[in-house]
Design a protein around this motif. Structure first.
Motif, short mmCIF file in Angstrom:
data_model
loop_
_atom_site.label_atom_id
_atom_site.label_comp_id
_atom_site.label_asym_id
_atom_site.label_seq_id
_atom_site.Cartn_x
_atom_site.Cartn_y
_atom_site.Cartn_z
N LEU A 1 -4.69 3.03 -8.06
CA LEU A 1 -4.40 2.73 -9.28
C LEU A 1 -3.11 3.21 -9.74
O LEU A 1 -2.72 2.52 -10.63
CB LEU A 1 -5.54 3.70 -10.21
N ALA A 2 -2.51 4.39 -9.40
CA ALA A 2 -1.21 4.50 -9.84
C ALA A 2 -0.36 3.51 -9.43
O ALA A 2 0.52 3.32 -10.23
CB ALA A 2 -0.91 5.87 -9.17
N ILE A 3 -0.38 2.82 -8.29
CA ILE A 3 0.47 2.01 -7.83
C ILE A 3 0.27 0.65 -8.64
O ILE A 3 1.02 -0.01 -8.90
CB ILE A 3 0.16 1.38 -6.31
N ALA A 4 -0.89 0.36 -8.82
CA ALA A 4 -1.34 -0.66 -9.63
C ALA A 4 -0.56 -0.66 -11.11
O ALA A 4 -0.21 -1.55 -11.61
CB ALA A 4 -2.74 -0.95 -9.81
N GLY A 5 -0.78 0.54 -11.75
CA GLY A 5 -0.10 0.68 -13.06
C GLY A 5 1.28 0.71 -12.80
O GLY A 5 1.91 0.11 -14.09
N VAL A 6 2.06 0.83 -11.99
CA VAL A 6 3.30 0.51 -11.57
C VAL A 6 3.62 -0.72 -11.51
O VAL A 6 4.29 -1.43 -12.28
CB VAL A 6 4.06 1.37 -10.62
N LEU A 7 2.82 -1.60 -10.81
CA LEU A 7 2.93 -2.99 -10.53
C LEU A 7 2.59 -3.68 -11.84
O LEU A 7 3.12 -5.09 -11.88
CB LEU A 7 2.16 -3.57 -9.49
N ALA A 8 2.07 -3.36 -12.86
CA ALA A 8 1.48 -4.06 -14.07
C ALA A 8 2.87 -4.08 -14.67
O ALA A 8 2.91 -5.10 -15.74
CB ALA A 8 0.63 -3.21 -14.61
N MET A 9 3.88 -3.62 -14.67
CA MET A 9 5.30 -3.60 -15.30
C MET A 9 6.07 -4.50 -14.53
O MET A 9 7.27 -4.72 -14.90
CB MET A 9 5.65 -2.10 -15.82
N SER A 10 5.80 -5.17 -13.56
CA SER A 10 6.38 -6.27 -12.86
C SER A 10 7.80 -5.57 -12.36
O SER A 10 9.14 -6.21 -12.55
CB SER A 10 6.63 -7.38 -13.52
N PRO A 11 7.79 -4.43 -11.66
CA PRO A 11 9.16 -3.97 -11.12
C PRO A 11 9.92 -4.61 -10.16
O PRO A 11 9.02 -5.21 -9.26
CB PRO A 11 9.00 -2.54 -10.68
N ARG A 12 11.04 -4.51 -10.04
CA ARG A 12 11.72 -5.15 -8.76
C ARG A 12 11.89 -4.11 -7.59
O ARG A 12 11.99 -4.74 -6.52
CB ARG A 12 13.32 -5.60 -9.25
N CYS A 13 11.76 -2.82 -8.00
CA CYS A 13 11.53 -1.92 -6.88
C CYS A 13 10.59 -0.83 -7.28
O CYS A 13 10.34 -0.57 -8.32
CB CYS A 13 12.87 -1.26 -6.75
N VAL A 14 9.79 -0.50 -6.13
CA VAL A 14 8.68 0.57 -6.11
C VAL A 14 9.28 1.69 -5.39
O VAL A 14 9.30 1.49 -4.00
CB VAL A 14 7.49 -0.10 -5.62
N ILE A 15 9.11 2.69 -5.85
CA ILE A 15 9.27 4.06 -4.96
C ILE A 15 8.12 4.93 -5.05
O ILE A 15 7.41 5.39 -6.16
CB ILE A 15 10.45 5.03 -5.56
N LEU A 16 7.70 5.32 -3.81
CA LEU A 16 6.40 5.95 -3.57
C LEU A 16 6.58 7.20 -2.98
O LEU A 16 7.24 7.28 -1.83
CB LEU A 16 5.54 5.12 -2.70
N ASP A 17 6.26 8.41 -3.53
CA ASP A 17 6.38 9.70 -3.14
C ASP A 17 5.08 10.41 -2.48
O ASP A 17 4.12 10.49 -2.80
CB ASP A 17 6.77 10.60 -4.32
N GLU A 18 5.15 10.52 -1.14
CA GLU A 18 4.22 10.84 -0.24
C GLU A 18 3.13 10.11 -0.43
O GLU A 18 1.80 10.70 -1.05
CB GLU A 18 3.97 12.24 -0.56
N PRO A 19 3.07 8.77 -0.27
CA PRO A 19 1.64 7.90 -0.79
C PRO A 19 0.41 8.15 0.11
O PRO A 19 -0.66 7.79 -0.44
CB PRO A 19 2.18 6.65 -0.58
N PHE A 20 0.61 8.89 1.37
CA PHE A 20 -0.48 9.00 2.30
C PHE A 20 -1.03 10.62 2.14
O PHE A 20 -1.71 10.83 2.88
CB PHE A 20 0.01 8.74 3.51
N ALA A 21 -0.33 11.23 1.07
CA ALA A 21 -0.70 12.80 1.09
C ALA A 21 -2.39 12.92 0.94
O ALA A 21 -2.84 12.11 -0.17
CB ALA A 21 0.01 13.41 0.05
N ASN A 22 -3.08 13.68 1.85
CA ASN A 22 -4.24 14.02 1.44
C ASN A 22 -5.34 12.85 1.44
O ASN A 22 -6.53 12.95 0.92
CB ASN A 22 -4.33 14.86 -0.01
N LEU A 23 -5.07 11.53 2.11
CA LEU A 23 -5.90 10.57 2.09
C LEU A 23 -6.53 10.41 3.48
O LEU A 23 -6.01 10.70 4.49
CB LEU A 23 -5.01 9.03 2.09
#
Length: 248
Positions: free
Chosen positions: A146-168
């Protein structure tokens, strides 16, 4: 490819005199899939805070599309999406759909354009059918998406993900990787900050390893040696590092 970010001799010194980022020079081209790896405290998140204008250098400079970052903040806000490690801090809506509409609405999007942006983000983050779910009922992996989707909804050219696998758990990690594969195929610039490089190693085009604020490795991932990982406190992603698991 055009240069997106550039850091020139960047330093960030804490009040106690500790250099958390020490003479880092780094250029990132549009369309790269870059892993910035390092143990906790290596300076990964702080480096990205400089890239998006949330921290001020002690010395050196950071540029976005060839211009100093302080002069490019409005453009960075439109073109760069940042998924923080603490996904709870990025969830604002009472439902999934409301949350996804929050960012683009603040950018002035409305009507059918807003609806299309929300639906596109739901699809890319594999959240279809969850529009009316309350965020607090989602699993850890679903909240991360959902956090990733919230970023994608703004149609970014670049996506930065900070520790996306933490605690998964493993299924949630697979879901995040599936999203990253879609974004890579679309040609977005992806920057993943992680100490769990083994999870995303095969997808990246470039690996940068930070250790105590210094860049100690910068090349295609496959050029890294076992010693590059061990000396920086990282897990070696190569099968030959675990001979007892190899089959003959």
């Amino acid at each position: 490819m055009p240069e997106l970010f550039r850091a020139d001799a960047l330093r960030h010194v804490f009040p106690d005199g500790t250099a958390a980022i020490d003479n880092v020079s780094l250029s990132i081209a549009e369309g790269e899939f870059l892993i910035i790896a390092g143990r906790n405290g290596a300076g990964k998140s702080l480096l990205m805070r400089h890239f998006i204008g949330l921290s001020k250098p002690s010395s050196g400079a950071v540029f976005y599309r060839g211009q100093p970052v302080p002069a490019q903040i409005p453009l960075i806000r439109r073109e760069v999406g940042y998924v923080f490690q603490d996904t709870e801090a990025q969830i604002f809506g009472q439902t999934v759909e409301e949350d996804l509409a929050f960012g683009p609405a603040n950018l002035g999007m409305q009507g059918q354009d807003l609806e299309d942006a929300v639906q596109h983000a739901l699809k890319e983050a594999h959240l279809e059918g969850m529009e009316n779910r309350r965020p607090n009922t989602l699993s850890g992996g679903e909240k991360r998406r959902l956090a990733i989707a919230g970023v994608l909804a703004m149609s970014p050219r670049c996506v930065i993900l900070d520790e996306p696998f933490a605690n998964l758990d493993f299924p949630s990690v697979q879901e995040i990787l599936a999203v990253l594969e879609v974004l890579r195929a679309e040609g977005k610039t992806l920057i993943v900050l992680t100490h769990e490089i083994e999870k995303v190693f095969a997808l990246a085009t470039r690996l940068v390893i930070l250790d105590k604020g210094h860049i100690v490795f910068d090349a295609p991932p496959g050029e890294a040696q076992q010693s590059d990982f061990g000396s920086s406190g990282l897990v070696c992603p190569y099968q030959e590092c675990y001979p007892w698991l190899m089959t003959h």
